[in-house]
Write a protein that holds these residues in place. Structure first.
Motif, mmCIF file in Angstrom:
data_model
loop_
_atom_site.group_PDB
_atom_site.id
_atom_site.type_symbol
_atom_site.label_atom_id
_atom_site.label_comp_id
_atom_site.label_asym_id
_atom_site.label_seq_id
_atom_site.Cartn_x
_atom_site.Cartn_y
_atom_site.Cartn_z
ATOM 1 N N GLY A 245 0.812 -1.213 0.000
ATOM 2 C CA GLY A 245 0.000 0.000 0.000
ATOM 3 C C GLY A 245 0.843 1.260 0.000
ATOM 4 N N ALA A 246 1.993 1.205 0.660
ATOM 5 C CA ALA A 246 2.892 2.361 0.720
ATOM 6 C C ALA A 246 3.827 2.420 -0.483
ATOM 7 N N GLU A 247 3.758 1.445 -1.375
ATOM 8 C CA GLU A 247 4.578 1.382 -2.589
ATOM 9 C C GLU A 247 6.075 1.391 -2.266
ATOM 10 N N LEU A 248 6.485 0.426 -1.476
ATOM 11 C CA LEU A 248 7.891 0.316 -1.104
ATOM 12 C C LEU A 248 8.500 -0.942 -1.725
ATOM 13 N N PRO A 249 9.715 -0.836 -2.263
ATOM 14 C CA PRO A 249 10.363 -2.001 -2.869
ATOM 15 C C PRO A 249 11.062 -2.862 -1.822
ATOM 16 N N CYS A 250 10.874 -4.167 -1.915
ATOM 17 C CA CYS A 250 11.592 -5.116 -1.077
ATOM 18 C C CYS A 250 11.443 -6.494 -1.700
ATOM 19 N N VAL A 251 12.226 -7.442 -1.214
ATOM 20 C CA VAL A 251 12.135 -8.828 -1.681
ATOM 21 C C VAL A 251 11.785 -9.716 -0.502
ATOM 22 N N VAL A 252 10.779 -10.561 -0.711
ATOM 23 C CA VAL A 252 10.326 -11.525 0.294
ATOM 24 C C VAL A 252 10.523 -12.922 -0.276
ATOM 25 N N VAL B 233 -5.756 3.050 -5.038
ATOM 26 C CA VAL B 233 -5.859 1.644 -5.440
ATOM 27 C C VAL B 233 -5.908 1.528 -6.963
ATOM 28 N N LEU B 234 -6.634 2.438 -7.619
ATOM 29 C CA LEU B 234 -6.662 2.422 -9.078
ATOM 30 C C LEU B 234 -5.266 2.658 -9.659
ATOM 31 N N HIS B 235 -4.509 3.533 -9.014
ATOM 32 C CA HIS B 235 -3.124 3.748 -9.430
ATOM 33 C C HIS B 235 -2.312 2.452 -9.279
ATOM 34 N N LEU B 236 -2.493 1.739 -8.161
ATOM 35 C CA LEU B 236 -1.783 0.478 -7.973
ATOM 36 C C LEU B 236 -2.143 -0.514 -9.072
ATOM 37 N N TYR B 237 -3.404 -0.553 -9.446
ATOM 38 C CA TYR B 237 -3.831 -1.526 -10.451
ATOM 39 C C TYR B 237 -3.359 -1.155 -11.851
ATOM 40 N N GLU B 238 -3.118 0.116 -12.100
ATOM 41 C CA GLU B 238 -2.457 0.493 -13.349
ATOM 42 C C GLU B 238 -1.037 -0.087 -13.379
ATOM 43 N N LYS B 239 -0.392 -0.081 -12.225
ATOM 44 C CA LYS B 239 0.953 -0.640 -12.111
ATOM 45 C C LYS B 239 0.926 -2.155 -12.326
ATOM 46 N N TYR B 240 -0.055 -2.831 -11.759
ATOM 47 C CA TYR B 240 -0.162 -4.281 -11.941
ATOM 48 C C TYR B 240 -0.448 -4.625 -13.409
ATOM 49 N N ASP C 203 -12.517 8.543 -1.526
ATOM 50 C CA ASP C 203 -12.170 8.850 -2.915
ATOM 51 C C ASP C 203 -10.651 8.854 -3.122
ATOM 52 N N GLU C 204 -9.913 9.365 -2.123
ATOM 53 C CA GLU C 204 -8.457 9.342 -2.229
ATOM 54 C C GLU C 204 -7.927 7.915 -2.218
ATOM 55 N N LEU C 205 -8.481 7.067 -1.348
ATOM 56 C CA LEU C 205 -8.038 5.674 -1.289
ATOM 57 C C LEU C 205 -8.387 4.938 -2.578
ATOM 58 N N GLU C 206 -9.570 5.202 -3.114
ATOM 59 C CA GLU C 206 -9.945 4.549 -4.370
ATOM 60 C C GLU C 206 -8.989 4.970 -5.489
ATOM 61 N N ALA C 207 -8.654 6.247 -5.544
ATOM 62 C CA ALA C 207 -7.720 6.717 -6.571
ATOM 63 C C ALA C 207 -6.355 6.058 -6.401
ATOM 64 N N ILE D 154 5.787 8.580 4.179
ATOM 65 C CA ILE D 154 5.376 7.320 3.571
ATOM 66 C C ILE D 154 4.230 6.763 4.392
ATOM 67 N N ASN D 155 3.151 6.427 3.710
ATOM 68 C CA ASN D 155 1.930 6.099 4.442
ATOM 69 C C ASN D 155 1.055 5.200 3.574
ATOM 70 N N SER D 156 0.216 4.395 4.207
ATOM 71 C CA SER D 156 -0.789 3.633 3.461
ATOM 72 C C SER D 156 -2.199 3.906 3.995
ATOM 73 N N LEU D 157 -2.341 4.970 4.771
ATOM 74 C CA LEU D 157 -3.637 5.319 5.360
ATOM 75 C C LEU D 157 -4.266 6.467 4.573
#
Length: 354
Positions: free
Chosen positions: A94-101, A224-231, A218-222, A210-213
């Protein structure tokens, strides 16, 4: 560099350090323990930091902090330990941070057993934690490929600002094979990390948060839509798969990881019996290689999905085939491994039914 005989877990650690990983936070669990042991020994030699957290929950939140500061950071665990990390993984996505798991899968559910399994496919590819998000998931089938995919994972994490998971069954973690750790060159044109929380002096006196809250729906929906453009961009650019012996196959097996290696042995046994079989091996599990099926859909009489689970990848295979050919399943669970002879018997049964 010469090839070196290494255990899978140690090869993962060597590849991570080679790719610039300098921070590792984890907690012990079988069958991935050699990985944190390796990192505890080797990271200080390159100026890095290894820290064994008090729990898996603490470890993933330490990853959150290091990733937010712009570091290349990794954590690893095995199935129930990854379950404990899911809340933090959702926060990181949600915070758009890079890491490897890294998940070196063991049998479940619950504590299950310490033998290899592939029953974390749903968890890895369908989210795992809460909310609308995805990880980019890569599944190696041998140790040289594991090394290469670990290094690729760090680049992809930085490119998409997203967690990347290496999904390896317990056999990948425990086997020994010769590997070559080649000089690492980062992927070109990786974006600058101008979002990191490295202090106001590094950002011209401006605070970076850096935040995921998002309290405004409407801000959260926007967001999430941004995240799905990335996916969606991942689905266009990052699909990986292998086709083996599919040209004239009566049956095409679909398998990933160690199971794909077993499937190749079954294909060789089929050839000795006069049966033509091929393999479609997904390497990226998310995004799943749906386009690969379009290349082979008209060739076989049927598809056979083979897994060390009760059929978690089976759903995606059925979606890819879309009813155009029969899709069969053969799997073992509980830590049991499919045997080539049993796969061959299943193929013979399928062809008789046809």
């Amino acid at each position: 560099m010469a090839r070196v005989l290494m255990k899978g877990n140690e090869a993962i650690g060597a590849a991570a350090i080679n790719a610039g990983c300098r921070y590792f936070f984890g907690y012990p669990i079988t069958p991935q323990n050699e990985l944190p042991e390796y990192m505890s020994r080797e990271l200080p030699n390159v100026g890095g930091v290894y820290l064994q957290a008090e729990s898996e929950v603490a470890a993933i939140n330490m990853v959150y902090g290091a990733a937010g500061a712009g570091a290349r950071v990794m954590t690893s665990s095995s199935s129930p330990g990854i379950s404990l990390k899911q809340e933090g993984i959702s926060y990181i996505a949600g915070a758009e941070l890079p890491c490897v798991v890294v998940n070196v899968m063991r049998a479940g559910p619950g504590l299950g057993g310490i033998q290899p399994a592939q029953a974390d496919y749903y968890q890895a590819t369908k989210g795992g934690g809460h909310g609308d998000y995805h990880l980019l998931v890569l599944a190696p089938a041998n140790l040289q490929e594991t090394v290469e995919l670990v290094e690729t994972a760090f680049d992809l994490a930085d490119l998409y600002r997203n967690p990347v998971m290496i999904l390896a069954d317990g056999m990948i973690g425990q086997i020994m094979e010769p590997v070559e750790i080649k000089p690492y060159t980062p992927r070109p044109n990786l974006p600058p990390k101008d979002w990191t929380t490295t202090g106001t002096s590094a950002s011209g006196g401006r605070r970076r948060i850096i935040n995921s809250l998002f309290l405004d729906p409407d801000e959260l929906e926007a967001h999430v839509l941004h995240l799905y453009e990335k996916y969606a961009e991942m689905a266009r650019q990052e699909i990986r798969y292998e086709l083996y012996n599919c040209e004239n196959a009566s049956v095409i097996l679909v398998a990933y990881g160690t199971t794909a290696r077993i499937a190749r042995t079954a294909i060789e046994q089929c050839q000795r019996k006069g049966i033509s079989a091929g393999l479609l091996r997904p390497i990226s599990l998310y995004p799943f290689p749906f386009p690969a099926f379009e290349h082979v859909i008209d060739i076989p009489q049927a598809f056979l999905t083979v897994e060390m689970s009760m059929g978690q990848m089976l759903d995606d295979v059925k979606i890819a085939v879309a009813g155009r050919k029969p899709v069969h399943f053969y799997g073992r669970t509980g830590g049991n491994v499919p045997m080539p002879e049993d796969i061959v018997a299943k193929i013979e049964e399928m062809l008789r039914l046809k």
